[in-house]
Design a protein around this motif. Sequence first.
Motif, mmCIF file in Angstrom:
data_model
loop_
_atom_site.group_PDB
_atom_site.id
_atom_site.type_symbol
_atom_site.label_atom_id
_atom_site.label_comp_id
_atom_site.label_asym_id
_atom_site.label_seq_id
_atom_site.Cartn_x
_atom_site.Cartn_y
_atom_site.Cartn_z
ATOM 1 N N ASN A 116 -6.075 -4.641 1.370
ATOM 2 C CA ASN A 116 -5.262 -3.684 1.350
ATOM 3 C C ASN A 116 -5.851 -2.312 1.405
ATOM 4 O O ASN A 116 -5.433 -1.371 2.466
ATOM 5 C CB ASN A 116 -4.267 -3.588 0.111
ATOM 6 C CG ASN A 116 -3.401 -4.722 0.103
ATOM 7 O OD1 ASN A 116 -3.183 -5.474 1.067
ATOM 8 N ND2 ASN A 116 -2.591 -5.039 -0.850
ATOM 9 N N GLN A 117 -6.832 -1.968 1.047
ATOM 10 C CA GLN A 117 -7.466 -0.625 0.818
ATOM 11 C C GLN A 117 -7.879 -0.349 2.148
ATOM 12 O O GLN A 117 -8.044 0.658 2.510
ATOM 13 C CB GLN A 117 -8.578 -0.732 -0.351
ATOM 14 C CG GLN A 117 -9.262 0.586 -0.400
ATOM 15 C CD GLN A 117 -10.351 0.460 -1.499
ATOM 16 O OE1 GLN A 117 -10.272 -0.184 -2.339
ATOM 17 N NE2 GLN A 117 -11.351 1.183 -1.488
ATOM 18 N N GLY A 125 -2.085 2.659 11.296
ATOM 19 C CA GLY A 125 -2.341 3.634 12.080
ATOM 20 C C GLY A 125 -2.592 3.573 13.456
ATOM 21 O O GLY A 125 -1.931 4.247 14.420
ATOM 22 N N ASN A 150 1.260 4.686 -0.954
ATOM 23 C CA ASN A 150 1.095 5.799 -0.374
ATOM 24 C C ASN A 150 0.977 5.979 1.276
ATOM 25 O O ASN A 150 1.774 6.666 1.934
ATOM 26 C CB ASN A 150 -0.376 6.487 -0.852
ATOM 27 C CG ASN A 150 -0.268 7.247 -2.120
ATOM 28 O OD1 ASN A 150 0.861 7.260 -2.625
ATOM 29 N ND2 ASN A 150 -1.332 7.716 -2.662
ATOM 30 N N LYS A 151 0.351 4.943 2.098
ATOM 31 C CA LYS A 151 0.271 4.744 3.245
ATOM 32 C C LYS A 151 1.848 4.276 3.905
ATOM 33 O O LYS A 151 2.267 4.648 4.895
ATOM 34 C CB LYS A 151 -0.651 3.512 3.778
ATOM 35 C CG LYS A 151 -1.978 4.132 3.309
ATOM 36 C CD LYS A 151 -2.472 5.364 3.937
ATOM 37 C CE LYS A 151 -3.901 5.652 3.639
ATOM 38 N NZ LYS A 151 -4.228 7.132 4.012
ATOM 39 N N SER A 175 4.023 6.463 6.616
ATOM 40 C CA SER A 175 4.578 6.025 7.705
ATOM 41 C C SER A 175 6.020 6.002 7.971
ATOM 42 O O SER A 175 6.606 6.051 8.768
ATOM 43 C CB SER A 175 4.435 4.529 7.727
ATOM 44 O OG SER A 175 4.931 3.711 6.814
ATOM 45 N N ASN A 218 -5.062 -2.273 5.907
ATOM 46 C CA ASN A 218 -3.770 -2.003 5.991
ATOM 47 C C ASN A 218 -3.587 -0.483 6.757
ATOM 48 O O ASN A 218 -2.994 -0.058 7.547
ATOM 49 C CB ASN A 218 -3.156 -1.741 4.703
ATOM 50 C CG ASN A 218 -2.692 -3.332 4.363
ATOM 51 O OD1 ASN A 218 -2.723 -4.150 5.116
ATOM 52 N ND2 ASN A 218 -1.843 -3.502 3.198
ATOM 53 N N PRO A 219 -4.484 0.589 5.980
ATOM 54 C CA PRO A 219 -4.313 2.030 6.589
ATOM 55 C C PRO A 219 -4.710 1.907 8.195
ATOM 56 O O PRO A 219 -4.008 2.646 9.115
ATOM 57 C CB PRO A 219 -5.330 2.757 5.697
ATOM 58 C CG PRO A 219 -5.470 2.013 4.581
ATOM 59 C CD PRO A 219 -5.263 0.559 4.846
ATOM 60 N N ASP A 274 0.798 -1.299 -0.113
ATOM 61 C CA ASP A 274 0.140 -0.037 -0.049
ATOM 62 C C ASP A 274 1.015 1.184 0.039
ATOM 63 O O ASP A 274 1.269 1.543 1.125
ATOM 64 C CB ASP A 274 -0.924 -0.065 1.253
ATOM 65 C CG ASP A 274 -2.130 1.107 1.043
ATOM 66 O OD1 ASP A 274 -3.013 0.940 2.084
ATOM 67 O OD2 ASP A 274 -2.062 1.744 0.063
#
Length: 504
Positions: A413-414, A422, A289-290, A294, A417-418, A287
């Motif tokens: 993932n969408q 987080g 962008n995330k 991070s 994962n974020p 993923d």
Amino acid sequence: MGGGPAIVSNNAGFRHLITDTRPWYKNRRIITLNLCICLLLITSSTNGYDDGLQSVQLWEQEFNFPHGGTNIGSLAAYPFSPYLADGLGRRPAIFIGACIMVAATILQTASHSFGMFIGARFLIGFGLTFAAAAAPLLVTEIAFPTQRAQATSMYNTLWYLGSIIAAWTTFGTFRIQNNWAWRIPSALQGLPSVLQIFLIWLVPESPRFLVSKGREAEALKTLAYYHADSNQNDPLVQYEFEEIKAAIAFDRDVAANVGWVSLFKTPGNRRRMRIIIAIAFFSQWSDLNKVFISIGITDNSTQLLINGILNIWNFIIAIGAGFLCERVGRRRLFMTSTIGMLIFWTLQSVCVSLYAQDNNRKGAAHTRLRTSVDDLAFTPLIVSYTVEILPYALRAKGFTVFNFAISLSLIFNQYVNPIALGRLGWKYYMVYVAWIAFEAVFCYFFIIETKGLSLEETAALFDGDETVHMISGKAAEQAGVAHIPDEKDTSNDSNEKFDHTHID
């Protein structure tokens, strides 16, 4: 290609039947065939556009982070796509998918509301599924035998071509202070489909599809035209033709491999599906962008620049691995990739934990961007390995299951994962370490080598050696060539014994 005596053995396969010693680039028919294959390969590039758009802030602000539409469209099309590819043919399925894609990208580019944009995203996923369900099948079914593995491995690798175009287009347009910052990349997404609409009928139809529909004369003519300068009596062409007929007859009359239930009905098919579903999930644990966020990279311009450079680097690695798959072997590439990822993610977890403890240690965190070992196998091989181990009758349906598993993993993932990143931060990397360790163990025990086998021999391998012997032997007998059922590859390329020890 000239005539002459020829012999074929179980693992030497078709190679002993090739009597034309000219390099492929001096054979006009094979050059033409490879140009046709290039038109099919660009189907995959459409998938790569989405990542670039996700870093365009105006796009995210205008439509309130509209992710997921393409996945829903794909899910809606999966029940129909194999019937289109098997019923109408590979080329019509690609044409219909391309038409839907062009209409969808026009709608997306012209969108002025959230509903229009989401509708366009749905149609993009819907049309792409039809085209992407047929294109790699047609590639593997028309390619010249010695180039089949490399050609099909290029299919998923071309994902990076779309991602590269999207990354550098958005890098140039994100500075535009109006909605053309995302409309221009949206319009470019339809370019591969436009080319396919006008040129797809110049591509030959699959000889296996033609045989399955009783159009054997057309199948033989197609094989002869592209593989032997129209010589229908060429030993290679005769062997390919008879092997295709024998394999399709076996699937219909002996194995009864015709429906969805058959995907899990026999031990051989369960082995196939176990591998196919596993490598689909294995390929999608990222993923981008995330991960950027991070490790302290939050600037859109920097994200786009790094994304563009990384995509080019990954593209080069994946192309190199794809061309090496017949020389190095699938098993070795899968094992190298999984073990390399395990080492990398272990070290990366340490580096990111150091950054989490001290945000000034950005050098440690940014080591995340310096490896592409997953591209050794999980970019070039996942599609090619999937379609080659499936028998013709189940190829479209089995590939649909593969794509469905990809969609499920992308949804994970969408949405997961974020949230996990987080809440857990760098500790979530340890989940990846454990998962990739499982991948390495799985690949060791269940991925079998298929190097040097024809498409029919590869598919039959999962049903037992006796099936390989039966299909190859019958093809050799009907083609009028000698069949040597030994266990070693007698070609000059390799003297390795094929590893069947991990098939159970």
